[in-house]
Write a protein that holds these residues in place. Structure first.
Motif, PDB file in Angstrom:
ATOM      1  N   ILE A  17      21.895 124.777 -20.625  1.00 34.74           N
ATOM      2  CA  ILE A  17      22.474 123.913 -19.637  1.00 34.74           C
ATOM      3  C   ILE A  17      23.432 122.606 -20.615  1.00 34.74           C
ATOM      4  N   GLN A  21      27.388 122.495 -20.768  1.00 31.84           N
ATOM      5  CA  GLN A  21      27.980 121.083 -20.463  1.00 31.84           C
ATOM      6  C   GLN A  21      28.983 120.609 -21.571  1.00 31.84           C
ATOM      7  N   LEU A  86      22.186 115.237 -13.405  1.00 29.40           N
ATOM      8  CA  LEU A  86      22.073 116.959 -13.082  1.00 29.40           C
ATOM      9  C   LEU A  86      21.888 116.936 -11.764  1.00 29.40           C
ATOM     10  N   PHE A 110      16.175 125.056  -9.567  1.00 27.15           N
ATOM     11  CA  PHE A 110      17.176 124.310  -9.862  1.00 27.15           C
ATOM     12  C   PHE A 110      17.688 124.602 -11.185  1.00 27.15           C
ATOM     13  N   GLU A 113      19.567 128.135 -11.101  1.00 27.61           N
ATOM     14  CA  GLU A 113      20.621 128.149 -10.606  1.00 27.61           C
ATOM     15  C   GLU A 113      21.979 127.159 -11.216  1.00 27.61           C
ATOM     16  N   LYS A 114      21.595 126.323 -11.918  1.00 26.85           N
ATOM     17  CA  LYS A 114      22.585 125.366 -12.790  1.00 26.85           C
ATOM     18  C   LYS A 114      22.996 126.432 -13.882  1.00 26.85           C
ATOM     19  N   CYS A 115      21.924 127.036 -14.567  1.00 33.38           N
ATOM     20  CA  CYS A 115      22.634 127.865 -15.544  1.00 33.38           C
ATOM     21  C   CYS A 115      23.436 129.001 -15.101  1.00 33.38           C
ATOM     22  N   GLU A 117      25.487 128.758 -12.474  1.00 32.97           N
ATOM     23  CA  GLU A 117      26.734 127.765 -12.186  1.00 32.97           C
ATOM     24  C   GLU A 117      27.506 127.517 -13.398  1.00 32.97           C
ATOM     25  N   LEU A 118      26.785 127.289 -14.181  1.00 31.10           N
ATOM     26  CA  LEU A 118      27.574 126.951 -15.638  1.00 31.10           C
ATOM     27  C   LEU A 118      27.989 128.122 -16.294  1.00 31.10           C
TER      28      LEU A 118
END
Length: 383
Positions: A17, A21, A86, A110, A113-115, A117-118
């Motif tokens: 992440i 970012q 985040l 979470f 899913e964030k990984c 999404e990125l």
């Protein structure tokens, strides 16, 4: 640039992440032998996910220099702000920090899913066999295929909770690459004692626990002790198990003050006109009362009973095994890498998290180390 991370646990997910970012154009791939991300993380804090602690003392971690290097910037305040920014709201329960949901599953979901999404790529059920440096590239060999990468980060964890994938096999690979591995020992686990405890298995009691080695006091802490069939458990015992393993202590005893709220003098004055059974019944359930009576043997006097309750000694025999350990004591010796966590032996090889010989005690400290080292490296790799 292609960066491959071995391990989809706490440090691997946090690093991915942070990298994306910092630079969305970096290609990040996470390899993991499990069939999903964060299996060990799901068990954290009994499923509640204790992700941090705002009170760190000198003895919390075994490598003070390395801890200070990482936490100079990536400390509790930084990490707590990171999670909130985040999108993960947190809450404090005393010094302990949790996701507001108090759900390990929600936290892992979470992060995963964030990984996604990125744009982080995942390859599951990929068991690392070896890797080779080929010019400026690294060839990563798994049980299924090979991958080429510019940089390789080991975020595999140690050897604890083997059923969740961290079986320590990565250390055999690293030994072949001439890395120095500090002795691997189970930490944050119950301990086996020489004295019989089966008759009080399952009993819990709040005590002041004193750890001694060769009659010298090493550590004292108050907390709940759980008696097992062959020894002791509970958070305070977990901490003691790690201190024993870290320091390789010899001739170890663990004594329990079962009545920390009372002095021996107060107890004697209150019960001097009463029978021993009256004294024991006033404080203990029947199994513990019978156990103390048995430990007294033929020395049944009020003075001896009070002394035993204030100083119930157990002789340490061993830690429980890795299947019952929350963390691994030992790992990659910090002499093997530079301050930027890059290997001194091989270029573009890095280490984060539990695989490094730096462990914390109970209370969110090990996840703080996993996340902190990941954030630290994530920023350095993008400079």
């Amino acid at each position: 640039m292609q960066i491959t991370i071995v391990g989809a646990g706490a440090s691997g997910l946090a690093l991915a992440i942070k990298l994306k970012q910092n630079n969305p154009n970096i290609d990040v791939l996470i390899l993991d032998k499990n069939n999903k991300a964060g299996r060990k993380l799901l068990a954290t804090g009994n499923g509640r996910c204790n992700i941090g602690n705002n009170h760190i003392e000198e003895w919390t971690y075994n490598d003070t220099n390395l801890t200070n290097l990482i936490f100079k910037k990536y400390n509790f305040n930084y990490q707590n702000s990171f999670w909130n920014n985040l999108g993960i709201k947190t809450k404090m329960i005393g010094d302990l920090c949790y996701p507001y949901s108090e759900s390990s599953k929600a936290f892992v979901d979470f992060l995963f899913e964030k990984c996604n999404e990125l744009g982080v790529d995942f390859a599951f059920e990929e068991n690392l066999i070896d890797y080779k440096i080929e010019g400026k590239k690294i060839r990563i060999i798994t049980n299924k295929q090979t991958f080429l990468s510019d940089k390789l980060v080991f975020a595999t964890g140690g050897k604890s909770y083997q059923k969740l994938g961290s079986d320590g096999s990565v250390f055999d690979i690293l030994k072949k690459h001439n890395y120095d591995i500090c002795d691997l020992k189970p930490g944050l686990c119950p301990i086996i004692c020489k004295e019989k405890t089966k008759d009080i298995s399952g009993q819990r009691i709040k005590s002041i626990v004193t750890l001694k080695s060769n009659n010298d006091t090493i550590h004292k802490e108050q907390g709940e002790v759980l008696f097992k069939d062959n020894g002791l458990s509970g958070i305070v015992i977990f901490n003691i198990s790690s201190l024993i393993a870290r320091k390789n202590l010899q001739n170890v005893t663990v004594s329990l003050d079962l009545l920390p709220e009372y002095s021996a003098k107060t107890l004697f004055n209150e019960f001097k006109e009463k029978k021993i059974d009256t004294f024991l019944k006033a404080f203990f359930a029947l199994p513990l009362m019978n156990y103390i009576n048995n430990r007294l043997g033929n020395n049944k006097s009020l003075e001896n009973a009070i002394y035993l309750c204030k100083n119930l000694v157990f002789t340490y025999k061993a830690n429980y095994d890795f299947d019952n350990a929350q963390i691994t004591i030992g790992g990659i010796n910090s002499n093997n890498f530079m301050d930027n966590l890059e290997s001194k032996i091989e270029k573009n090889i890095y280490f984060v998290g539990e695989i490094i010989d730096n462990d914390g005690l109970c209370g969110g400290f090990n996840l703080m180390w996993a996340f902190g080292s990941a954030f630290y490296l994530g920023d350095l790799l993008c400079k």
